[in-house]
Design a protein around this motif. Structure first.
Motif, PDB file in Angstrom:
ATOM      1  N   ALA A   1     -18.718 124.648  90.917  1.00  0.00           N
ATOM      2  CA  ALA A   1     -19.625 125.554  90.202  1.00  0.00           C
ATOM      3  C   ALA A   1     -19.329 127.024  90.494  1.00  0.00           C
ATOM      4  O   ALA A   1     -19.652 127.896  89.681  1.00  0.00           O
ATOM      5  CB  ALA A   1     -21.072 125.234  90.564  1.00  0.00           C
TER       6      ALA A   1
ATOM      7  N   THR B   1     -11.140 136.497  81.723  1.00  0.00           N
ATOM      8  CA  THR B   1     -11.562 135.162  82.138  1.00  0.00           C
ATOM      9  C   THR B   1     -12.531 134.568  81.111  1.00  0.00           C
ATOM     10  O   THR B   1     -12.811 133.385  81.129  1.00  0.00           O
ATOM     11  CB  THR B   1     -12.250 135.201  83.516  1.00  0.00           C
TER      12      THR B   1
ATOM     13  N   ARG C   1      -7.694 131.119  81.449  1.00  0.00           N
ATOM     14  CA  ARG C   1      -6.495 131.732  82.024  1.00  0.00           C
ATOM     15  C   ARG C   1      -5.401 131.647  80.959  1.00  0.00           C
ATOM     16  O   ARG C   1      -5.349 130.682  80.186  1.00  0.00           O
ATOM     17  CB  ARG C   1      -6.002 130.966  83.267  1.00  0.00           C
TER      18      ARG C   1
ATOM     19  N   HIS D   1      -9.985 133.439  91.673  1.00  0.00           N
ATOM     20  CA  HIS D   1     -11.184 134.095  91.128  1.00  0.00           C
ATOM     21  C   HIS D   1     -12.476 133.514  91.700  1.00  0.00           C
ATOM     22  O   HIS D   1     -13.547 133.751  91.143  1.00  0.00           O
ATOM     23  CB  HIS D   1     -11.193 133.977  89.600  1.00  0.00           C
TER      24      HIS D   1
ATOM     25  N   CYS E   1     -15.871 132.766  93.147  1.00  0.00           N
ATOM     26  CA  CYS E   1     -17.001 133.686  93.017  1.00  0.00           C
ATOM     27  C   CYS E   1     -17.120 134.629  94.217  1.00  0.00           C
ATOM     28  O   CYS E   1     -17.253 134.198  95.364  1.00  0.00           O
ATOM     29  CB  CYS E   1     -18.293 132.879  92.868  1.00  0.00           C
TER      30      CYS E   1
ATOM     31  N   ARG F   1     -10.347 143.759  93.991  1.00  0.00           N
ATOM     32  CA  ARG F   1     -11.357 142.794  94.481  1.00  0.00           C
ATOM     33  C   ARG F   1     -11.712 143.127  95.937  1.00  0.00           C
ATOM     34  O   ARG F   1     -12.883 143.219  96.302  1.00  0.00           O
ATOM     35  CB  ARG F   1     -10.810 141.363  94.355  1.00  0.00           C
TER      36      ARG F   1
ATOM     37  N   GLY G   1     -16.260 128.084  90.914  1.00  0.00           N
ATOM     38  CA  GLY G   1     -14.838 128.234  90.645  1.00  0.00           C
ATOM     39  C   GLY G   1     -14.035 127.844  91.865  1.00  0.00           C
ATOM     40  O   GLY G   1     -14.529 127.174  92.789  1.00  0.00           O
TER      41      GLY G   1
ATOM     42  N   TYR H   1      -5.007 142.946  91.155  1.00  0.00           N
ATOM     43  CA  TYR H   1      -6.213 142.103  91.152  1.00  0.00           C
ATOM     44  C   TYR H   1      -6.819 142.020  92.562  1.00  0.00           C
ATOM     45  O   TYR H   1      -7.994 142.339  92.777  1.00  0.00           O
ATOM     46  CB  TYR H   1      -5.893 140.694  90.623  1.00  0.00           C
TER      47      TYR H   1
END
Ligand code: HEM
Length: 414
Positions: A352, A69, A302, A358, A360, A107, A354, A103
């Motif tokens: 801010a 990223t 990306r 992804h 935050c 996560r 995202g 992913y």
């Protein structure tokens, strides 16, 4: 499709002039080149709020962060001939480079303590840490608002989350700050800083594995117990590598926003007075403007996997986009008078943290920490003055934020 008329303007995220102050460049990008092609890096910059909002919403594999990223210039210098596949599963790099299911699996394996209910349980500890810092700092009169106040509190919370002793917080803070300094022309090379970070994180994995990883330290235990779709587990280094997001993300953003946000308020006595009038209700409102106005992350990348068309240009597989979040936060198409700090401006949408895949992982903790740090400060510090000349915002393509904000306080005691 790969080159656009440059006219008299050029933009390169690693240009020293951009890294020293990107905002004028962002304005030109938004107005004249909402999709700007940087030939050297085979990368398109997306600068308008609405475009970033729409692009990040797409989670169907069109965009995958297969090259990271936050790729360094050395990565972007290589131009791909076609789509970049997922990396090999072992040795496993940071999970953000994979598409689903890996992913999402990784996560999910370490997100439990960052979910809203678990984060709410941390409020008392954060308040206690903030007040411990104020007990030490206020009698000194002069100190660094970014590092000495929010910095130590945020790093202490990261230590708590990953399983390090509290006393290491100042070391963690210094290590992460040093690792995020960017070289003009090159950007941030997080890979270079990794060995230092892993020296903290790998021993935690080794210890928890020996202790049985029963889930009582959910971030590290979750990663140890995670199984990939092929049934394999993460090695010690692989598990430690997945913790880098929390280690770095949790340490460096909150303190810069808190210190910069308080500085903005201190320059506008009427706004400061309005917030102070009812801290209980108003800090949560001012916090959102602080995040919009002060969030230091500039952009995230990306790599495109299937052709994607924006503003009439088709971006081909293997090319990249960078979403300029910091530009989006100053887009006059989204926010009236965006370069003004207005503590209670309406903020219907925010980028801010995202958006999409992804988004935050630490958003709830970040909001909680900022709210508490600002409120405790305003409760205990009736007057403060920033030494504007000595404040330091190092040039950066990544975290362009106020690393040091020297402040002088006058206190009314506890
Ligand atoms: C106000 C403070 C913060 C801001 C503005 C912020 C911003 C962001 C943004 C914009 C992203 C998305 C990156 C992308 O699209 O590629 C992100 C991701 C992330 N953040 Fe934060 N962050 C903050 C605080 C935190 C905290 C406190 C933590 C952890 C304790 C954290 C952990 C993470 C992690 C692990 C990711 C990676 C998510 C993923 O790729 O799946 N952040 N953050």
């Amino acid at each position: 499709m790969r080159s656009e008329a440059m006219q008299d303007f050029s933009y390169d995220p690693f240009d020293p002039a951009v890294m020293a102050d990107p905002f004028p460049h962002y304005r030109v990008l938004r107005d004249r080149h909402p999709l700007y092609y940087v030939e050297k890096w085979d990368t398109y910059a997306v600068s308008r709020f609405a475009d970033v909002w729409d692009v990040l919403e797409i989670n169907d594999g069109t965009f995958v962060a297969s090259e990271g990223t936050l790729p360094a210039a050395t990565v972007l210098a290589h131009h791909n001939d076609g789509p970049v596949p997922d990396p090999p599963v072992h040795p496993m790099p940071f999970h953000a480079n994979f598409d689903n299911p890996i992913y999402g699996g990784v996560r999910g394996a370490h997100s439990k303590p960052l979910r809203p209910r678990n984060v709410a349980g941390l409020a008392d500890r954060i308040r206690e840490l903030a007040n411990e810092r104020l007990d030490v700092l206020l009698p000194q009169g002069n100190f660094d608002l970014t590092q000495d106040y929010g910095g130590v509190v945020a790093a202490s919370m990261v230590c708590h989350l990953v399983g390090l002793p509290d006393e290491l917080a100042p070391d963690v803070l210094a290590t992460v700050n040093a690792g995020s300094l960017a070289k003009p022309g090159d950007g941030v090379n997080t890979a270079n800083a990794r060995p230092g970070y892993l020296e903290y994180l790998t021993p935690i994995v080794v210890r928890r594995r020996a202790e049985g990883a029963d889930g009582s330290q959910p971030i590290v235990d979750g990663l140890i117990n995670y199984r990939l779709p092929d049934g394999s587990a993460l090695s010690d280094t692989e598990a430690a590598t997945q913790m880098l997001g929390v280690f770095i993300g949790g340490t460096e953003t909150v303190p810069k926003i808190v210190a910069h946000g308080l500085w903005e308020l201190s320059q506008r006595p009427d706004q400061l007075a309005a917030v102070r009038a009812d801290l209980e209700s108003n800090v949560a409102v001012a916090r959102e403007e602080m995040i919009r106005f002060c969030a230091p992350a500039q952009w995230f990348a990306r790599t495109v996997r299937t052709p994607f068309t924006l503003h009439g240009t088709t971006i081909e597989p293997g090319q990249r986009i960078i979403t300029l979040l910091a530009s989006a936060s100053r887009d006059e198409r989204e926010y009236a008078d965006p370069d003004e700090f207005i503590w209670n401006r309406p903020i219907e949408r925010l980028l801010a943290f995202g958006r999409g895949q992804h988004f935050c992982l630490g958003v709830h903790l970040a909001r909680l920490e900022i709210g508490i740090l600002v409120a405790e400060w305003l409760k205990r510090v009736p007057e403060f003055r920033v030494d504007t000349e000595a404040a330091w915002r190092p040039p950066s393509s990544f975290q362009w934020g106020w690393n040091n904000i020297p402040v002088t306080v006058q206190t009314g005691g506890h």
